[in-house]
Write an enzyme that holds these catalytic residues in place. Structure first.
Site, PDB file in Angstrom:
ATOM      1  N   GLY A 168     -17.134   0.381  -2.572  1.00  0.00           N
ATOM      2  CA  GLY A 168     -17.863   1.629  -2.377  1.00  0.00           C
ATOM      3  C   GLY A 168     -19.173   1.713  -3.116  1.00  0.00           C
ATOM      4  CE1 TYR A 182      -3.189  -2.858   0.176  1.00  0.00           C
ATOM      5  CE2 TYR A 182      -3.697  -2.280   2.436  1.00  0.00           C
ATOM      6  CZ  TYR A 182      -3.923  -3.065   1.327  1.00  0.00           C
ATOM      7  OH  TYR A 182      -4.875  -4.058   1.375  1.00  0.00           O
ATOM      8  CE  LYS A 215     -18.528   6.301  -2.981  1.00  0.00           C
ATOM      9  NZ  LYS A 215     -17.492   6.797  -2.057  1.00  0.00           N
TER      10      LYS A 215
END
Length: 357
Positions: free
Chosen positions: A246, A87, A251
């Site tokens: 997500g 990461y 959204k």
């Protein structure tokens, strides 16, 4: 229907052991919530039902937001923080290491890191060799400023390294004290089973503790082989991207928000696979259920996952404290059976031979 598959639990529920504890804390703006801690498989390792992922740390999440995320997690009774050497090329671990001890005590956290993907001049390279894994673990410990991690995982299969060698590195990580427990991430069922066998030795009791896999209403592929294998072998499952990258927040139903991952130049490709018609049908069902329950779609998605048998924790990759608080608000939601069944049906993965014979 999923329940007709003999390899998958008919109820899909997680049985809570009598020794599971519920920690109650007040999170700003949320009221009182309970954070359940679950054993990871048949090990003594316990993790909070919701864990914090750090994929965006040091890149999209700065040190101030990261500190607030850690504080909110621990304030809610959470413990699991998931990171990786890959990461931000180690930047996420470095940021996490600067905060552990300074913001929250090390003993309040269950630190999980991953190795097996390293950066070279030609780009990322998969390397699950003994030397690669142990060198990566040493570098992770230095960045995290700790002498051990609670859970050390091999991030992805390495077709060029024998599983026997990978298993020997995992065993050495535990026997040297650098990791308390070990496991794998993103491996197919047969490799999970093979590594579990290689680590099963009554002389040292290392064992395969955990399997970290993508698991959500938009990705239920692990139900075919990995989840049944993990349950049979006593390994617990950590679910990454439990909100469908997500998308299960709803959204993206009408547009792509400018501040979202789908609009990010380095994460757009990560989200794109779930911006499809088939995914939209599942998202619509989640939004409908949430509306009927007067809750948010992400709460419904996390509550559904919490009932899946064998899942120890959902690792939420919140970029902001507001996103984490939204996930924590799911802790008191119990889905009615009929809503859980409807979500099961609309998101059911294709199952055939040999899983169903």
């Amino acid at each position: 229907m999923i329940a007709s598959n003999p390899l998958i639990s008919a109820t899909g529920r997680h049985d809570i052991s009598p020794t599971s504890d519920c920690l109650t804390a007040q999170v700003a703006g949320l009221g009182w919530r309970t954070m359940e801690h679950r054993h990871v498989g048949r090990t003594g390792l316990r993790v909070s039902r919701i864990g914090l992922g750090t994929m965006t740390w040091s890149r999209d999440t700065d040190e101030h937001e990261a500190a607030e995320l850690l504080r909110d997690l621990v304030a809610a009774g959470g413990s699991l923080v998931d990171t990786s050497a890959s990461y931000a090329d180690g930047g996420a671990e470095e940021l996490l290491g600067s905060l552990v001890g300074a913001v929250v005590p090390r003993e309040d956290l269950v630190l999980c890191t991953k190795a097996g993907v390293r950066r070279t001049a030609d780009g990322p390279t998969v390397d699950a060799s003994r030397g690669g894994l142990l060198a990566s673990l040493d570098a992770s410990l230095a960045r995290l400023r700790t002498d051990h991690v609670d859970l050390f995982l091999v991030q992805t299969p390495d077709p060029r390294t024998p599983l026997e060698e990978t298993a020997s590195a995992l065993r050495q990580a535990v026997l040297s004290g650098r990791a308390r427990y070990v496991g794998v991430a993103n491996h197919p069922g047969w490799q999970v089973a093979r590594l579990a066998g290689l680590l099963d030795d009554v002389r040292d009791h290392v064992g395969l503790a955990a399997v970290e896999m993508e698991y959500s209403l938009l990705e239920r592929g692990i139900e075919r082989e990995v989840l049944p294998a993990a349950r049979a072998l006593g390994a617990g499952v950590l679910a990454w991207s439990p909100l469908g990258r997500g998308v299960l927040t709803g959204k993206y139903r009408r547009t792509v928000p400018a501040d979202s991952r789908a609009a990010s130049p380095h994460l757009a490709g990560f989200v794109r696979p779930y911006l499809t018609g088939s995914a939209s049908a599942v998202v619509d069902a989640v939004v409908t259920a949430a509306s009927g329950l007067q809750r948010q779609p992400l709460e419904v998605a996390l509550a559904w996952l919490a009932r899946r048998e064998g899942v120890a924790a959902a690792v939420v990759g919140a970029r902001t404290s507001a996103q984490l608080r939204g996930a924590l608000s799911s802790l008191d939601l119990e889905l009615p059976d009929e809503i859980e069944q409807a979500l099961d049906d609309v998101s059911a993965p294709t199952v055939g031979y040999p899983e169903r014979f």
